[in-house]
Design a protein around this motif. Structure first.
Motif, mmCIF file in Angstrom:
data_model
loop_
_atom_site.group_PDB
_atom_site.id
_atom_site.type_symbol
_atom_site.label_atom_id
_atom_site.label_comp_id
_atom_site.label_asym_id
_atom_site.label_seq_id
_atom_site.Cartn_x
_atom_site.Cartn_y
_atom_site.Cartn_z
ATOM 1 N N ASN A 270 0.823 -1.217 0.000
ATOM 2 C CA ASN A 270 0.000 0.000 0.000
ATOM 3 C C ASN A 270 0.854 1.264 0.000
ATOM 4 O O ASN A 270 0.737 2.123 0.861
ATOM 5 N N ASN A 271 1.728 1.361 -1.011
ATOM 6 C CA ASN A 271 2.521 2.560 -1.262
ATOM 7 C C ASN A 271 2.410 2.895 -2.746
ATOM 8 O O ASN A 271 1.489 2.432 -3.436
ATOM 9 N N HIS A 272 3.331 3.704 -3.253
ATOM 10 C CA HIS A 272 3.352 4.040 -4.679
ATOM 11 C C HIS A 272 4.685 3.619 -5.302
ATOM 12 O O HIS A 272 5.203 4.297 -6.189
ATOM 13 N N LEU A 273 5.224 2.517 -4.846
ATOM 14 C CA LEU A 273 6.516 2.042 -5.337
ATOM 15 C C LEU A 273 6.392 1.567 -6.773
ATOM 16 O O LEU A 273 5.384 0.972 -7.166
ATOM 17 N N THR A 274 7.433 1.805 -7.556
ATOM 18 C CA THR A 274 7.433 1.421 -8.965
ATOM 19 C C THR A 274 8.733 0.676 -9.283
ATOM 20 O O THR A 274 9.555 0.423 -8.405
ATOM 21 N N GLY A 275 8.884 0.370 -10.554
ATOM 22 C CA GLY A 275 10.105 -0.309 -10.986
ATOM 23 C C GLY A 275 10.035 -1.801 -10.710
ATOM 24 O O GLY A 275 8.986 -2.362 -10.370
ATOM 25 N N ARG A 276 11.182 -2.450 -10.853
ATOM 26 C CA ARG A 276 11.252 -3.899 -10.712
ATOM 27 C C ARG A 276 11.591 -4.297 -9.284
ATOM 28 O O ARG A 276 12.168 -3.518 -8.527
ATOM 29 N N LEU A 277 11.224 -5.518 -8.976
ATOM 30 C CA LEU A 277 11.681 -6.089 -7.712
ATOM 31 C C LEU A 277 13.189 -6.261 -7.784
ATOM 32 O O LEU A 277 13.719 -6.686 -8.821
ATOM 33 N N PRO A 278 13.897 -5.951 -6.710
ATOM 34 C CA PRO A 278 15.368 -6.028 -6.781
ATOM 35 C C PRO A 278 15.859 -7.468 -6.852
ATOM 36 O O PRO A 278 15.211 -8.397 -6.353
ATOM 37 N N SER A 279 16.973 -7.635 -7.481
ATOM 38 C CA SER A 279 17.625 -8.954 -7.495
ATOM 39 C C SER A 279 18.460 -9.096 -6.228
ATOM 40 O O SER A 279 18.679 -8.127 -5.491
ATOM 41 N N GLY A 280 18.915 -10.280 -5.964
ATOM 42 C CA GLY A 280 19.750 -10.522 -4.792
ATOM 43 C C GLY A 280 18.973 -10.794 -3.525
ATOM 44 O O GLY A 280 19.574 -10.916 -2.444
ATOM 45 N N LEU A 281 17.620 -10.886 -3.626
ATOM 46 C CA LEU A 281 16.843 -11.151 -2.420
ATOM 47 C C LEU A 281 17.128 -12.534 -1.846
ATOM 48 O O LEU A 281 16.856 -12.792 -0.676
ATOM 49 N N SER A 282 17.695 -13.415 -2.650
ATOM 50 C CA SER A 282 18.026 -14.748 -2.145
ATOM 51 C C SER A 282 19.105 -14.682 -1.063
ATOM 52 O O SER A 282 19.328 -15.656 -0.336
ATOM 53 N N ASN A 283 19.783 -13.541 -0.960
ATOM 54 C CA ASN A 283 20.780 -13.379 0.105
ATOM 55 C C ASN A 283 20.137 -13.241 1.482
ATOM 56 O O ASN A 283 20.827 -13.388 2.501
ATOM 57 N N LEU A 284 18.835 -12.966 1.502
ATOM 58 C CA LEU A 284 18.147 -12.777 2.782
ATOM 59 C C LEU A 284 17.769 -14.149 3.335
ATOM 60 O O LEU A 284 16.614 -14.580 3.268
ATOM 61 N N THR A 285 18.718 -14.813 3.890
ATOM 62 C CA THR A 285 18.536 -16.217 4.260
ATOM 63 C C THR A 285 17.561 -16.425 5.409
ATOM 64 O O THR A 285 17.061 -17.537 5.601
ATOM 65 N N PHE A 286 17.247 -15.353 6.183
ATOM 66 C CA PHE A 286 16.309 -15.499 7.293
ATOM 67 C C PHE A 286 14.909 -14.991 6.935
ATOM 68 O O PHE A 286 13.990 -15.109 7.737
ATOM 69 N N LEU A 287 14.753 -14.432 5.738
ATOM 70 C CA LEU A 287 13.476 -13.833 5.361
ATOM 71 C C LEU A 287 12.387 -14.905 5.261
ATOM 72 O O LEU A 287 12.541 -15.907 4.569
ATOM 73 N N ARG A 288 11.272 -14.650 5.948
ATOM 74 C CA ARG A 288 10.141 -15.574 5.910
ATOM 75 C C ARG A 288 8.924 -14.965 5.235
ATOM 76 O O ARG A 288 8.179 -15.658 4.560
ATOM 77 N N ARG A 289 8.695 -13.673 5.435
ATOM 78 C CA ARG A 289 7.488 -13.044 4.925
ATOM 79 C C ARG A 289 7.836 -11.742 4.219
ATOM 80 O O ARG A 289 8.523 -10.885 4.796
ATOM 81 N N MET A 290 7.335 -11.585 3.004
ATOM 82 C CA MET A 290 7.544 -10.346 2.250
ATOM 83 C C MET A 290 6.224 -9.941 1.613
ATOM 84 O O MET A 290 5.564 -10.755 0.952
ATOM 85 N N ASP A 291 5.840 -8.682 1.815
ATOM 86 C CA ASP A 291 4.588 -8.160 1.270
ATOM 87 C C ASP A 291 4.864 -6.821 0.598
ATOM 88 O O ASP A 291 5.116 -5.818 1.256
ATOM 89 N N ALA A 292 4.835 -6.814 -0.736
ATOM 90 C CA ALA A 292 4.988 -5.582 -1.512
ATOM 91 C C ALA A 292 3.751 -5.367 -2.379
ATOM 92 O O ALA A 292 3.830 -4.785 -3.461
ATOM 93 N N SER A 293 2.600 -5.828 -1.913
ATOM 94 C CA SER A 293 1.361 -5.722 -2.671
ATOM 95 C C SER A 293 0.862 -4.288 -2.717
ATOM 96 O O SER A 293 1.328 -3.417 -1.991
ATOM 97 N N MET A 294 -0.105 -4.049 -3.610
ATOM 98 C CA MET A 294 -0.780 -2.748 -3.745
ATOM 99 C C MET A 294 0.223 -1.618 -3.988
ATOM 100 O O MET A 294 0.288 -0.637 -3.264
#
Length: 983
Positions: A270-294
């Motif tokens: 729920n922001n106005h973010l644009t562009g592509r999702l960044p690469s390299g997110l696989s480095n976030l080895t502890f990441l469980r939940r990601m929400d970039a919707s809306m």
């Protein structure tokens, strides 16, 4: 002698008190003094006994091994009053928690300064107001400060930047304004910073927060933030939880976020973010939940996002993502929640999606995906939500879905699926919606459907299903909607359909169903929609249809029905009636002889408008005979009426003397009428409303005034004892609640009348009916913005009285626009307390409700999984009412698709702008004020109960929302000022 007696009495009193004074130590005396400043309605501190030698065993009091009081925990005890400053006289006290109470007034510096040993201060979820005490950083040992969900206002004090050891700072859900001070980045000891949901002035995220290298939690949701996400956030190497949702952030998601090596959860929705999702997110080895919707993200989903080893939940819905779902999604071994709906994704799904993942929630709706559904989509046997609406999927359903016992939502409409539905899928025990509409499915509904005990909606229209509708469908006791139109079903309607007591919509049009319409359908008390048009039905129209109390849509056209139209159909309040293209004959009931029903009877050559029931040709052939019959009938009728009237007067007079003694009348105000005036007027012509609990009559008294009388339903047949108990409970609840309430914005209960077979509630009459009827009816144009604001404020004040001024507080549990009534001046009053409960009764033992509380579209989201209600549930429902007043929309509308009204408002504001959510009937002269009220409604409907304001705060926000209109020529001005709150 008198002097001696006085001395003796004083001596005895001294000796009597001396043991008590000796017994309790000084810390206990301080605690008793603190208690005296608080109101304790539940007597929660009853064991604070002055006869004890030490307070260490008192409720909420904790002592060190040496006996000194080190902690006071008095959470959720309904305590009322100012902050008890005497607590700070306890020399070793290090921990204070008074959260979830009604601690009010301001928090003075003098009351806190003596707390020199304090390390933990939790005053969250109270009613504290005024500015934040600037003296708080002077407490030398303070490490934990939680002031969330109060009424604090003003800016964050500049002194807050010099806390020496502070680790936790939570100021969420207050009325703080100004900007977020960049100097907060100087509190190097901070581990948690929560400033969410405050009406800060628009501004960027301070990049100085990147200096907080010990930070583990950073919550800045709903803070009116603008600009880009600082790339320097990558320095927060210990951060586990980042929440920047519901702001106005722009730009792209910085690549440097892949440096958050400890992050577990990222919330950017729920922001106005644009562009592509960044690469390299696989480095976030502890990441469980990601929400970039809306947002407005575009481009493909990076392959490596599913290579995050611990990824459990990924929400990217409502963006502009393209390309296919990466094949790596099938290998995400911990993924249980994947929501990618409303994007522009295409191509086929990975063949093994779900085979190696514990998928529970999968929603890929509203994309351009194609190909077959992966066979192993439910291999984990935990799939609960399976939604693929509006795509181009083809082929048959995977056989494994028949064994997917965990499913409770299946929505696959508007695809190109075909073949038979796996037999066991019809009988999945937990499914409450099975939607297969607009595909090419074939085959029959099998008898397995008898096992679908929770099925509420069966939507299978626009397919090629055939065979008979199985009789087992009558075992689905929870079935509310059956839509099976535009198929090839044959045979008779199963008699078991008549046993579906909660059926609300039945649509079987455009099939090959034959035989007669069902008789014995009196149990369809909730049916609103009945469409069996375009079939091969024969026989007559059952008169029982006219007894269905809430039916408003009836279409039986294009069949072979014959006989007369039952006069009982005149009892219905129909918005749509179509009996065209049948073989009906006789007279059309007089009530339908108007322009509204001019197309309802076409193609029935035997019908006529003559009340004798004779058709036009017969009338012309025997006109004299008909006139004679009319005259004879009139004479006989008048004679019968005269005889019955005389008989009726005698019987009524005798029965009145007998029956009045059986009624029990309980008055709550001084009455200007007698009970018999009420009883004599309960006629069908006086009915002004019907609901799930009974009928409502308007009764005009002998003095010319009107009252509203609710007559509760009774069920006299054997087997309805439980329902009678529900009626009794509703009656007792409403009487117990309204009988003791005195408030200008609560509908007045004059009296109640009870009889062994009938129960009546007599209210003041509200001339303009319910808000729901006016707002969503033809009279909506009467409600301009000043009037809608007045209604919102009136209703809020009534609800505030229930929550804060009643002892114990009362939870209404069914706030909706239809339960807000309007008087002649469009003043609003809260009504209908049939399911209301005292808060102490609701909260005792954290019991769940045995009766479902609330109405569709108004129920707080947490109720679905807790079945528990409290004041926060009412506040959510009231927030929906506010959104109705601003938007003019119903809380549930097909226009919203998968969204509810809250999500529709947020999404529309984000993608189209604020003007598109304001009711077109409203004057945009008031736009600034309207938007403030709207954002109050959004705050009330926060998905987290902790973020919803109290009703006192809601009233304050509504009062202040009109303050900035003072400089305009508005017809209504209120004092106060409030910066807009953006959710």
């Amino acid at each position: 002698m008198p002097t001696f007696l006085l001395i003796a009495a004083a001596t005895l009193l001294f000796l009597h008190r001396w043991p008590i004074a000796l017994a309790l130590n000084q810390e206990g005396l301080h605690l008793l003094q603190a208690k005296r400043g608080l109101v304790d309605p539940g007597d929660s501190l009853a064991d604070w006994d002055p006869r004890d030698t030490t307070p260490c065993n008192w409720t909420g009091v904790h002592c060190s091994p040496t006996g000194g009081v080190i902690a006071v925990r008095l959470t959720n005890l309904n305590l009322t009053g100012p902050f008890p400053a005497d607590l700070c006289r306890l020399p070793t006290l290090s921990f204070i928690s008074l959260s979830f109470n009604y601690i009010n007034s301001s928090l003075s510096s003098s009351s806190l300064l003596p707390c020199s040993s304090l390390t933990h201060l939790d005053l969250s979820q109270n009613l504290l107001s005024g500015e934040l005490p600037s003296v708080l950083p002077s407490l030398p040992l303070l490490r934990h400060l939680d002031l969330a969900a109060n009424n604090f206002s003003g800016p964050i004090p500049s002194s807050f930047t010099v806390f020496p050891f502070l680790e936790v700072l939570s100021l969420t859900a207050n009325f703080l304004n100004g900007t977020i001070p960049p100097s907060l980045g100087n509190i190097s000891s901070l581990r948690q910073l929560n400033l969410s949901y405050n009406p800060f002035a628009s501004g960027p995220i301070p990049s100085s927060l990147s200096n907080l290298t010990n930070l583990e939690i950073l919550w800045l949701a709903g803070c009116s933030l603008t600009g880009e996400i600082p790339p320097s956030f990558s320095r927060l190497s210990k951060l586990t939880d980042l929440d920047l949702s519901s702001n106005f952030l722009t730009g792209s998601i910085p690549e440097t976020l892949s440096g958050l090596s400890s992050v577990v959860q990222i919330e950017l929705y729920n922001n106005h973010l644009t562009g592509r999702l960044p690469s390299g997110l696989s480095n976030l080895t502890f990441l469980r939940r990601m929400d970039a919707s809306m947002n407005g993200l575009s481009g493909p989903i990076p392959d490596d996002i599913f290579s995050i080893p611990n990824l459990e939940s990924l929400h990217l819905y409502q963006n502009q993502l393209t390309g296919s779902v990466p094949s790596t999604a099938a290998g995400a071994s911990n993924l249980f929640d994947l929501r990618l709906f409303v994007n522009q994704l295409s191509g086929q799904l990975p063949a093994s999606l779900g085979s190696h993942s514990p998928l529970m929630y999968l929603d890929l709706s509203s994309n351009q995906l194609s190909g077959v559904i992966p066979r192993g989509i439910c291999n984990g046997l935990v799939l609960q939500e399976f939604l693929l609406i509006d795509n181009n999927f083809s082929g048959s359903l995977p056989p494994g879905l028949a064994q997917c016992q965990s499913l409770y939502r299946v929505r696959l409409s508007n695809n190109q699926l075909s073949g038979h539905v796996p037999a066991g899928m019809w009988g999945l025990p937990h499914v409450w919606i099975l939607e297969l509409s607009n595909n090419s499915f074939t085959g029959e509904i099998t008898g397995d459907i008898a096992r679908a005990a929770n099925l509420s909606k069966l939507l299978i229209d626009m397919n090629q299903f055939s065979g008979k509708i199985p009789p087992e469908i009558g075992l689905l006791t929870e079935l509310y909607e059956l839509s099976a139109s535009n198929n090839q079903f044959t045979g008779l309607l199963p008699e078991s359909l008549g046993r579906l007591t909660v059926l609300g919509q039945l649509d079987l049009h455009s099939n090959l169903i034959s035989g007669e319409l069902l008789a014995g359908i009196q149990s369809w008390k909730k049916l609103t929609f009945l469409d069996i048009a375009d079939n091969n039905l024969t026989g007559g129209i059952p008169p029982e249809i006219g007894s269905l109390p809430v039916l408003n849509y009836l279409d039986l056209s294009k069949n072979n029905l014959n006989g007369n139209i039952p006069m009982q159909l005149q009892n219905l309040k129909l918005n749509q009636l179509n009996l065209s293209d049948n073989q009906l004959s006789g007279s059309i009931p007089p009530i339908f002889n108007n322009e509204a029903y001019k197309t309802s009877f076409l193609g029935n050559s035997g019908l006529c408008l003559d009340p004798t029931g004779l058709c036009q040709n017969s009338i012309k052939r025997s006109q004299r005979h008909i006139k004679f019959l009319w005259l004879l009938t009139a004479v006989v009728l008048l004679a019968c009426i005269a005889w019955f009237y005389c008989k009726y007067r005698k019987v009524k007079a005798a029965k009145k003397m007998q029956d009045e003694s059986k009624w029990t009348l309980t008055a709550f105000h001084k009455l200007g009428f007698a009970g018999f005036e009420i009883l004599e007027s309960l006629e069908e012509d006086n009915v002004i409303g019907r609901g799930s609990s009974g009928k409502v009559y308007r009764v005009v008294l002998g003095n010319g005034e009107s009252v509203a009388v609710k007559k509760l339903w009774r069920f006299s047949k054997k087997g309805y004892q439980n329902r009678d108990q529900v009626v009794d409970d509703a009656f007792e609840a409403e009487v117990a609640t309204l009988g003791k309430i005195r408030h200008k914005n609560i509908v007045k209960l004059w009296c109640c009348c009870s009889h062994k077979d009938c129960k009546l509630l007599v209210y003041e009459y509200m001339k303009n009916g319910s808000l729901g009827d006016v707002l969503h009816g033809s009279e909506a144009c009467l409600l301009d913005w000043p009037m809608r604001y007045k209604i919102a404020l009136n209703a809020a004040e009534g609800l505030c009285y229930l929550h804060h001024d009643c002892i114990p507080p009362i939870v209404h549990r069914d706030i909706k626009s239809n339960n807000i009534l309007l008087d002649a001046e469009f003043g609003a009053k809260v009504a209908d307390f049939g399911v209301a409960k005292a808060v102490e009764e609701v909260e005792m033992g954290q019991r769940s409700m045995s009766v479902i509380a609330g109405s569709c579209g108004y129920i707080a989201p947490e109720y679905a999984y807790t079945l528990r209600v409290n004041e926060k549930s009412d506040i959510y429902s009231f927030g929906i009412v506010i959104l109705e007043l601003v938007t003019g929309k119903l809380p549930v509308d097909p226009e919203f698709g998968e969204k509810d009204l809250v999500k529709w408002v947020c999404s529309t504001i984000q993608h189209k702008g604020e003007d598109h959510v304001i009711d077109s009937k409203l004057d945009l002269f008031y736009k600034e004020e309207i938007m403030k009220v709207l954002h109050t409604g959004l705050l009330c409907t926060s998905s987290l109960p902790i973020n919803r304001p109290s009703m006192r705060k809601v009233v304050k926000m509504l009062l202040e929302s009109s303050g900035e209109s003072k400089g305009k020529s508005s017809p209504r001005h209120e004092e106060g000022n409030l910066s807009p709150y953006y959710k």
